[in-house]
Write an enzyme that holds these catalytic residues in place. Sequence first.
Site, PDB file in Angstrom:
ATOM      1  N   SER A 161       0.856  -1.187   0.000  1.00  0.00           N
ATOM      2  CA  SER A 161       0.000   0.000   0.000  1.00  0.00           C
ATOM      3  C   SER A 161       0.887   1.230   0.000  1.00  0.00           C
ATOM      4  O   SER A 161       2.035   1.180   0.458  1.00  0.00           O
ATOM      5  CB  SER A 161      -0.865  -0.015   1.266  1.00  0.00           C
ATOM      6  N   ASP A 176      -7.860  -5.265   1.044  1.00  0.00           N
ATOM      7  CA  ASP A 176      -8.842  -4.562   0.228  1.00  0.00           C
ATOM      8  C   ASP A 176     -10.061  -4.350   1.108  1.00  0.00           C
ATOM      9  O   ASP A 176     -10.416  -5.224   1.901  1.00  0.00           O
ATOM     10  CB  ASP A 176      -9.200  -5.348  -1.036  1.00  0.00           C
ATOM     11  N   SER A 177     -10.646  -3.169   1.003  1.00  0.00           N
ATOM     12  CA  SER A 177     -11.748  -2.864   1.915  1.00  0.00           C
ATOM     13  C   SER A 177     -12.782  -2.001   1.229  1.00  0.00           C
ATOM     14  O   SER A 177     -12.551  -1.461   0.140  1.00  0.00           O
ATOM     15  CB  SER A 177     -11.201  -2.146   3.156  1.00  0.00           C
ATOM     16  N   PHE A 185     -11.101   9.440   6.967  1.00  0.00           N
ATOM     17  CA  PHE A 185     -10.995   9.552   5.505  1.00  0.00           C
ATOM     18  C   PHE A 185     -12.192   8.840   4.880  1.00  0.00           C
ATOM     19  O   PHE A 185     -13.027   8.258   5.583  1.00  0.00           O
ATOM     20  CB  PHE A 185      -9.670   8.950   5.006  1.00  0.00           C
ATOM     21  N   GLY A 186     -12.267   8.889   3.564  1.00  0.00           N
ATOM     22  CA  GLY A 186     -13.311   8.173   2.831  1.00  0.00           C
ATOM     23  C   GLY A 186     -14.714   8.465   3.358  1.00  0.00           C
ATOM     24  O   GLY A 186     -15.116   9.629   3.498  1.00  0.00           O
ATOM     25  N   TYR A 187     -15.446   7.418   3.671  1.00  0.00           N
ATOM     26  CA  TYR A 187     -16.844   7.546   4.089  1.00  0.00           C
ATOM     27  C   TYR A 187     -17.006   7.804   5.600  1.00  0.00           C
ATOM     28  O   TYR A 187     -18.126   7.804   6.111  1.00  0.00           O
ATOM     29  CB  TYR A 187     -17.611   6.270   3.718  1.00  0.00           C
ATOM     30  N   ASP A 188     -15.918   8.019   6.327  1.00  0.00           N
ATOM     31  CA  ASP A 188     -15.991   8.180   7.784  1.00  0.00           C
ATOM     32  C   ASP A 188     -17.027   9.211   8.254  1.00  0.00           C
ATOM     33  O   ASP A 188     -17.725   8.963   9.235  1.00  0.00           O
ATOM     34  CB  ASP A 188     -14.612   8.538   8.365  1.00  0.00           C
ATOM     35  N   LYS A 207     -10.891   4.322  16.757  1.00  0.00           N
ATOM     36  CA  LYS A 207     -11.330   3.686  15.508  1.00  0.00           C
ATOM     37  C   LYS A 207     -10.516   2.415  15.255  1.00  0.00           C
ATOM     38  O   LYS A 207     -11.068   1.386  14.865  1.00  0.00           O
ATOM     39  CB  LYS A 207     -11.188   4.667  14.329  1.00  0.00           C
TER      40      LYS A 207
HETATM   41  P1  IMP Z   1      -8.954   0.397  -0.243  1.00  0.00           P
HETATM   42  O1  IMP Z   1      -8.958  -0.694   0.743  1.00  0.00           O
HETATM   43  O2  IMP Z   1      -7.823   1.349  -0.042  1.00  0.00           O
HETATM   44  O3  IMP Z   1      -9.105  -0.097  -1.648  1.00  0.00           O
HETATM   45  O4  IMP Z   1     -10.250   1.283   0.112  1.00  0.00           O
HETATM   46  C1  IMP Z   1     -11.417   1.284  -0.642  1.00  0.00           C
HETATM   47  C2  IMP Z   1     -12.288   2.448  -0.297  1.00  0.00           C
HETATM   48  O5  IMP Z   1     -13.177   2.073   0.750  1.00  0.00           O
HETATM   49  C3  IMP Z   1     -11.581   3.705   0.213  1.00  0.00           C
HETATM   50  O6  IMP Z   1     -11.194   4.514  -0.845  1.00  0.00           O
HETATM   51  C4  IMP Z   1     -12.676   4.349   1.040  1.00  0.00           C
HETATM   52  O7  IMP Z   1     -13.538   5.065   0.209  1.00  0.00           O
HETATM   53  C5  IMP Z   1     -13.432   3.156   1.596  1.00  0.00           C
HETATM   54  N1  IMP Z   1     -12.935   2.806   2.937  1.00  0.00           N
HETATM   55  C6  IMP Z   1     -12.217   1.713   3.307  1.00  0.00           C
HETATM   56  N2  IMP Z   1     -11.954   1.754   4.632  1.00  0.00           N
HETATM   57  C7  IMP Z   1     -12.503   2.883   5.102  1.00  0.00           C
HETATM   58  C8  IMP Z   1     -12.536   3.479   6.396  1.00  0.00           C
HETATM   59  O8  IMP Z   1     -12.004   2.980   7.399  1.00  0.00           O
HETATM   60  N3  IMP Z   1     -13.200   4.654   6.474  1.00  0.00           N
HETATM   61  C9  IMP Z   1     -13.798   5.258   5.410  1.00  0.00           C
HETATM   62  N4  IMP Z   1     -13.775   4.767   4.188  1.00  0.00           N
HETATM   63  C10 IMP Z   1     -13.131   3.569   4.019  1.00  0.00           C
END
Ligand code: IMP
Length: 198
Positions: free
Chosen positions: A8, A69-70, A155-158, A178
């Site tokens: 990553s 992957d998440s 970050f992201g959808y938090d 978290k």
């Molecule tokens: P990746 O695992 O970096 O591919 O994450 C995929 C997407 O899922 C990220 O760009 C976020 O939009 C969302 N995501 C994954 N984990 C989190 C989190 O802990 N908080 C908020 N968004 C998340």
Amino acid sequence: MKKLVIASNNKGKIAEIAEILGGHFEVVSMKEAGLEVDIEETGTTFEQNAIIKAKACFERTGLPSLADDSGLCVDGLDGAPGVDSAVYAQSKDAHYSQLTSDQNIDLLLSNLKNIKDRSAKFVCVMVLFDGTRIISGYGETHGKILSERVGAGGFGYDPIFWSDDLEQSFALATAKDKNKVSHRRRALDDLLKHYQNS
Ligand code: IMP
């Protein structure tokens, strides 16, 4: 101690993983292992994408590699955005790098406008590949999608994720709190269990 490369470029993620696995491995980033590429996620499941990234990292560094992957799965939207979480609002003519979390959040809130069931979960699959073995771990964390953004952290959808465990928006929680309940934490704990038994 065995070296482990984290597949990553996300500093926050690497620090979180290093904190959890530090007692078991010497954790290094892709950059520290001499690798500066973005590995494309071409799979259709979290597990496929994690395996693709762990294998690509191993092939280029020759070192045991860990990838995750998440994403966010919303029940009222049949599990969307799921594996497409990072690129949910991507239109046909928009380039990946132009996409922001804000656009993803706006689209999700708009798609949920007339939907009652706002329950959701973050999901994470972690995969360790050492050249022969694929060891994986799975984790999820539950909550619901708020009707508007609450908090400016994370970050992201938090900002729109209400955590059932923390009883607050992930964007208001401290990183430490978290990390105790996160899908990544749980996937890593699960992976460690499988690693120790293998
Ligand atoms: P990746 O695992 O970096 O591919 O994450 C995929 C997407 O899922 C990220 O760009 C976020 O939009 C969302 N995501 C994954 N984990 C989190 C989190 O802990 N908080 C908020 N968004 C998340």
